[in-house]
Write a protein that holds these residues in place. Sequence first.
Motif, PDB file in Angstrom:
ATOM      1  N   ALA A  70       0.842  -1.193   0.000  1.00  9.33           N
ATOM      2  CA  ALA A  70       0.000   0.000   0.000  1.00  9.33           C
ATOM      3  C   ALA A  70       0.883   1.250   0.000  1.00  9.33           C
ATOM      4  CB  ALA A  70      -0.910   0.001   1.227  1.00  9.33           C
ATOM      5  N   ARG A  71       0.505   2.225  -0.806  1.00  9.21           N
ATOM      6  CA  ARG A  71       1.248   3.478  -0.921  1.00  9.21           C
ATOM      7  C   ARG A  71       0.308   4.653  -0.655  1.00  9.21           C
ATOM      8  NH1 ARG A  71       4.388   0.059  -0.864  1.00  9.21           N
ATOM      9  NH2 ARG A  71       6.087  -0.445  -2.319  1.00  9.21           N
ATOM     10  N   ALA A  72       0.843   5.663   0.021  1.00  8.80           N
ATOM     11  CA  ALA A  72       0.066   6.879   0.256  1.00  8.80           C
ATOM     12  C   ALA A  72      -0.156   7.593  -1.073  1.00  8.80           C
ATOM     13  CB  ALA A  72       0.809   7.792   1.227  1.00  8.80           C
ATOM     14  N   THR A  73      -1.398   7.919  -1.371  1.00  5.15           N
ATOM     15  CA  THR A  73      -1.696   8.688  -2.576  1.00  5.15           C
ATOM     16  C   THR A  73      -1.759  10.177  -2.276  1.00  5.15           C
ATOM     17  OG1 THR A  73      -4.073   8.355  -2.211  1.00  5.15           O
ATOM     18  CG2 THR A  73      -2.946   6.775  -3.648  1.00  5.15           C
ATOM     19  N   ASP A  74      -1.951  10.516  -1.010  1.00  4.55           N
ATOM     20  CA  ASP A  74      -2.006  11.924  -0.621  1.00  4.55           C
ATOM     21  C   ASP A  74      -1.629  12.022   0.854  1.00  4.55           C
ATOM     22  OD1 ASP A  74      -2.331  14.609  -0.836  1.00  4.55           O
ATOM     23  OD2 ASP A  74      -4.488  14.578  -1.195  1.00  4.55           O
ATOM     24  N   PHE A  75      -0.986  13.123   1.219  1.00  3.84           N
ATOM     25  CA  PHE A  75      -0.601  13.366   2.611  1.00  3.84           C
ATOM     26  C   PHE A  75      -1.538  14.438   3.159  1.00  3.84           C
ATOM     27  CE2 PHE A  75       3.111  11.885   0.350  1.00  3.84           C
ATOM     28  CZ  PHE A  75       3.635  10.923   1.187  1.00  3.84           C
ATOM     29  N   ILE A  76      -2.392  14.042   4.086  1.00  2.00           N
ATOM     30  CA  ILE A  76      -3.472  14.930   4.539  1.00  2.00           C
ATOM     31  C   ILE A  76      -3.032  15.816   5.696  1.00  2.00           C
ATOM     32  CG2 ILE A  76      -5.836  15.023   5.386  1.00  2.00           C
ATOM     33  CD1 ILE A  76      -5.495  13.970   2.495  1.00  2.00           C
ATOM     34  N   SER A  77      -2.529  15.209   6.753  1.00  2.00           N
ATOM     35  CA  SER A  77      -2.132  15.988   7.933  1.00  2.00           C
ATOM     36  C   SER A  77      -1.092  15.214   8.722  1.00  2.00           C
ATOM     37  CB  SER A  77      -3.354  16.281   8.816  1.00  2.00           C
ATOM     38  OG  SER A  77      -2.960  16.948  10.008  1.00  2.00           O
ATOM     39  N   ASP A  78      -0.015  15.921   9.094  1.00  2.00           N
ATOM     40  CA  ASP A  78       1.033  15.268   9.882  1.00  2.00           C
ATOM     41  C   ASP A  78       0.727  15.284  11.376  1.00  2.00           C
ATOM     42  OD1 ASP A  78       3.181  14.453   7.971  1.00  2.00           O
ATOM     43  OD2 ASP A  78       3.071  16.563   7.436  1.00  2.00           O
ATOM     44  N   ALA A  79      -0.068  16.232  11.808  1.00  2.00           N
ATOM     45  CA  ALA A  79      -0.424  16.306  13.235  1.00  2.00           C
ATOM     46  C   ALA A  79      -1.889  16.705  13.358  1.00  2.00           C
ATOM     47  CB  ALA A  79       0.478  17.294  13.960  1.00  2.00           C
ATOM     48  N   PRO A  80      -2.799  15.817  13.010  1.00  2.00           N
ATOM     49  CA  PRO A  80      -4.224  16.180  13.051  1.00  2.00           C
ATOM     50  C   PRO A  80      -4.692  16.428  14.484  1.00  2.00           C
ATOM     51  CG  PRO A  80      -3.959  13.818  12.698  1.00  2.00           C
ATOM     52  CD  PRO A  80      -2.594  14.408  12.610  1.00  2.00           C
ATOM     53  N   ALA A  81      -5.423  17.520  14.658  1.00  5.79           N
ATOM     54  CA  ALA A  81      -5.965  17.820  15.992  1.00  5.79           C
ATOM     55  C   ALA A  81      -7.133  16.912  16.324  1.00  5.79           C
ATOM     56  CB  ALA A  81      -6.405  19.284  16.052  1.00  5.79           C
ATOM     57  N   ASN A  82      -7.853  16.480  15.294  1.00  6.60           N
ATOM     58  CA  ASN A  82      -9.040  15.651  15.503  1.00  6.60           C
ATOM     59  C   ASN A  82      -9.185  14.728  14.298  1.00  6.60           C
ATOM     60  OD1 ASN A  82     -11.524  14.528  15.961  1.00  6.60           O
ATOM     61  ND2 ASN A  82     -12.605  16.465  16.294  1.00  6.60           N
TER      62      ASN A  82
ATOM     63  N   ALA B 285       0.831   9.324  14.064  1.00  6.15           N
ATOM     64  CA  ALA B 285      -0.214  10.330  14.013  1.00  6.15           C
ATOM     65  C   ALA B 285      -0.658  10.729  12.614  1.00  6.15           C
ATOM     66  CB  ALA B 285       0.251  11.581  14.769  1.00  6.15           C
ATOM     67  N   PRO B 286       0.223  10.830  11.610  1.00  4.55           N
ATOM     68  CA  PRO B 286      -0.188  11.403  10.318  1.00  4.55           C
ATOM     69  C   PRO B 286      -1.376  10.689   9.677  1.00  4.55           C
ATOM     70  CG  PRO B 286       2.197  11.195  10.413  1.00  4.55           C
ATOM     71  CD  PRO B 286       1.666  10.483  11.617  1.00  4.55           C
ATOM     72  N   VAL B 287      -2.151  11.462   8.917  1.00  4.97           N
ATOM     73  CA  VAL B 287      -3.275  10.932   8.154  1.00  4.97           C
ATOM     74  C   VAL B 287      -2.921  10.995   6.674  1.00  4.97           C
ATOM     75  CG1 VAL B 287      -5.701  11.257   7.511  1.00  4.97           C
ATOM     76  CG2 VAL B 287      -4.971  11.603   9.882  1.00  4.97           C
ATOM     77  N   TYR B 288      -3.142   9.890   5.995  1.00  6.34           N
ATOM     78  CA  TYR B 288      -2.852   9.787   4.568  1.00  6.34           C
ATOM     79  C   TYR B 288      -4.129   9.348   3.851  1.00  6.34           C
ATOM     80  CZ  TYR B 288       1.666   8.803   6.868  1.00  6.34           C
ATOM     81  OH  TYR B 288       2.771   8.821   7.677  1.00  6.34           O
ATOM     82  N   THR B 289      -4.027   9.203   2.548  1.00 10.43           N
ATOM     83  CA  THR B 289      -5.059   8.494   1.798  1.00 10.43           C
ATOM     84  C   THR B 289      -4.384   7.387   0.999  1.00 10.43           C
ATOM     85  OG1 THR B 289      -4.931   9.978  -0.124  1.00 10.43           O
ATOM     86  CG2 THR B 289      -6.572  10.479   1.567  1.00 10.43           C
ATOM     87  N   VAL B 290      -5.148   6.331   0.759  1.00 13.28           N
ATOM     88  CA  VAL B 290      -4.704   5.245  -0.102  1.00 13.28           C
ATOM     89  C   VAL B 290      -5.779   4.991  -1.142  1.00 13.28           C
ATOM     90  CG1 VAL B 290      -3.279   4.134   1.668  1.00 13.28           C
ATOM     91  CG2 VAL B 290      -5.683   3.460   1.406  1.00 13.28           C
ATOM     92  N   ALA B 291      -5.436   4.264  -2.183  1.00 16.32           N
ATOM     93  CA  ALA B 291      -6.417   3.910  -3.204  1.00 16.32           C
ATOM     94  C   ALA B 291      -7.530   3.068  -2.577  1.00 16.32           C
ATOM     95  CB  ALA B 291      -5.744   3.144  -4.335  1.00 16.32           C
ATOM     96  N   GLU B 292      -8.729   3.234  -3.080  1.00 14.46           N
ATOM     97  CA  GLU B 292      -9.896   2.575  -2.501  1.00 14.46           C
ATOM     98  C   GLU B 292      -9.762   1.058  -2.517  1.00 14.46           C
ATOM     99  OE1 GLU B 292     -14.783   3.038  -2.772  1.00 14.46           O
ATOM    100  OE2 GLU B 292     -13.464   4.043  -4.200  1.00 14.46           O
ATOM    101  N   TYR B 293      -9.072   0.520  -3.532  1.00 17.15           N
ATOM    102  CA  TYR B 293      -8.964  -0.943  -3.639  1.00 17.15           C
ATOM    103  C   TYR B 293      -8.214  -1.549  -2.455  1.00 17.15           C
ATOM    104  CZ  TYR B 293      -4.000  -1.035  -4.837  1.00 17.15           C
ATOM    105  OH  TYR B 293      -2.633  -0.932  -4.777  1.00 17.15           O
ATOM    106  N   VAL B 294      -7.372  -0.756  -1.787  1.00 15.01           N
ATOM    107  CA  VAL B 294      -6.625  -1.286  -0.649  1.00 15.01           C
ATOM    108  C   VAL B 294      -7.598  -1.741   0.438  1.00 15.01           C
ATOM    109  CG1 VAL B 294      -4.920  -0.780   1.146  1.00 15.01           C
ATOM    110  CG2 VAL B 294      -4.614   0.150  -1.163  1.00 15.01           C
ATOM    111  N   MET B 295      -8.586  -0.896   0.748  1.00 22.51           N
ATOM    112  CA  MET B 295      -9.553  -1.278   1.778  1.00 22.51           C
ATOM    113  C   MET B 295     -10.464  -2.401   1.305  1.00 22.51           C
ATOM    114  SD  MET B 295     -12.255   1.016   3.987  1.00 22.51           S
ATOM    115  CE  MET B 295     -13.483   1.171   2.688  1.00 22.51           C
TER     116      MET B 295
END
Length: 473
Positions: free
Chosen positions: A228-240, A287-297
């Motif tokens: 699995a590879r990150a397709t997007d980097f959303i937040s490195d330190a999400p508050a919520n 902590a960081p939030v990423y996205t992956v391709a839908e097929y991974v899930m």
Amino acid sequence: MRLRNTIIVLVLFALVGGYAFIVGHYSQTEPTQKLLTVKQDDIAKIELKYSDRDIVIERDKGKPWRLVKPIGADADQTQANNLARAIAEGVLVRTVDDKPADLAPFGLKPPTTTVTVTTFDHKPVPSIEVGKSTPIGFNTYVLLSNSPAVLLSEGAFGAGMNKTVNDLRVRDLMAFKLDDVRTLTIARDNGQTVEIERDGDNWKIVKPAPSAADNTAVRMALGTLVNARATDFISDAPANVNQYGLEKPHLTATVVLKNGEQQSMLFGFKQSGEGKSGIYVRRGERAPVYTVAEYVMTSLDKSPMDFRDKTIVKIDPETVDTVKVKNSDGEFTLKRAPAGKWDVIVGGKTSEGDLLVVERMLNQFRDLKGQSIVADPMPSAQLFGLDNPALQITLAGKDGKDLGTVKLAKISVKQTAPPLPGEPPQRIEYYATSSGSKAVYSLSEFSFEQLNKPAPLYMLKPPEPAAASSPAK
């Protein structure tokens, strides 16, 4: 005449040889001149300065690259090495202007990028200011910090220096070797959990109920996780993380390695925004939030039955002595004969069997797997056409011991949705069950047809059809 022809040939050889010598001697390719006299392996640090961002990657000798600015993170080693190579191998095409009065026409006031490298031995290396591309040839204007001259480099150099943090960040989310995994657990938000353990070279399901696992299905799930590879980097330190569906994730996949290390991936909501289709994820330990391709899930969002071993019957072809077949054409028996041969018995008559055909069938039987487990236990044989199967095969061992019976059905099912143009109003489905299991399996048409053969196809010399009687004169 012959002497004259010989002389002409010798003169021609001399001329050709002389021409080749001159061309080879005077047309040697000049060595490519580089922007910097630095080797890729000597670069310890790279700084990229833009109008809106600064990026710094560095490494210790013999160690991997790391991002140190604007964030601290592992760097993508391929991207970092490619960047170092592009800097070390940057080509000086020619000098455009030794002392330009104005740098603005070259896109160097200010430059689009300033590249600074530091070597392990800290010897001085001039920085490179990158300007715009030429309108013809698409080369790139550059300026070295130790000279006022505007130079021209290849177009790929300018493009190669245009990086974002996401370009250089490592996109691998989990790092493990498949052979090191001892446990795979997949937990859903509905409370359903599948726990699978390594059992020597195989896998077994321990939760929710003990059973043999489908080794291929388990390996595919593990492969999906580790690749699995990150397709997007959303937040490195999400508050919520509630907004990403990661406070109570839809799915959590966890592996435990042989050294006791545990790695988890949490799957949340589908990514919001037009044109977005990723799934929000985070590592359970980070902590960081990423996205992956839908097929991974979707590749991991499986039920216990999806991970079950789908072998319909387990046999060793060498132990089979008798095969009784019942299909729409009638009944016949395959019987092992002396000297490694087989007999085909139909209606009390015995014919010599085709050894290769019989053994191929037994091997297909050994490898017979369902496409899926439809139900366990089977609620109704009639529902799947197994109360009156299209094919029934019973195997017995050399000692007469029953090795198992398999029933296979072929049924027509009305399409629930209106058929597409050219599509029949009914579809054909294939099912199987065995005496060794209470489950019902879906089957492919190919698997069904490979076993559903009439007696003559197993014979070495099928009987010739009876000749038609001559009409009375």
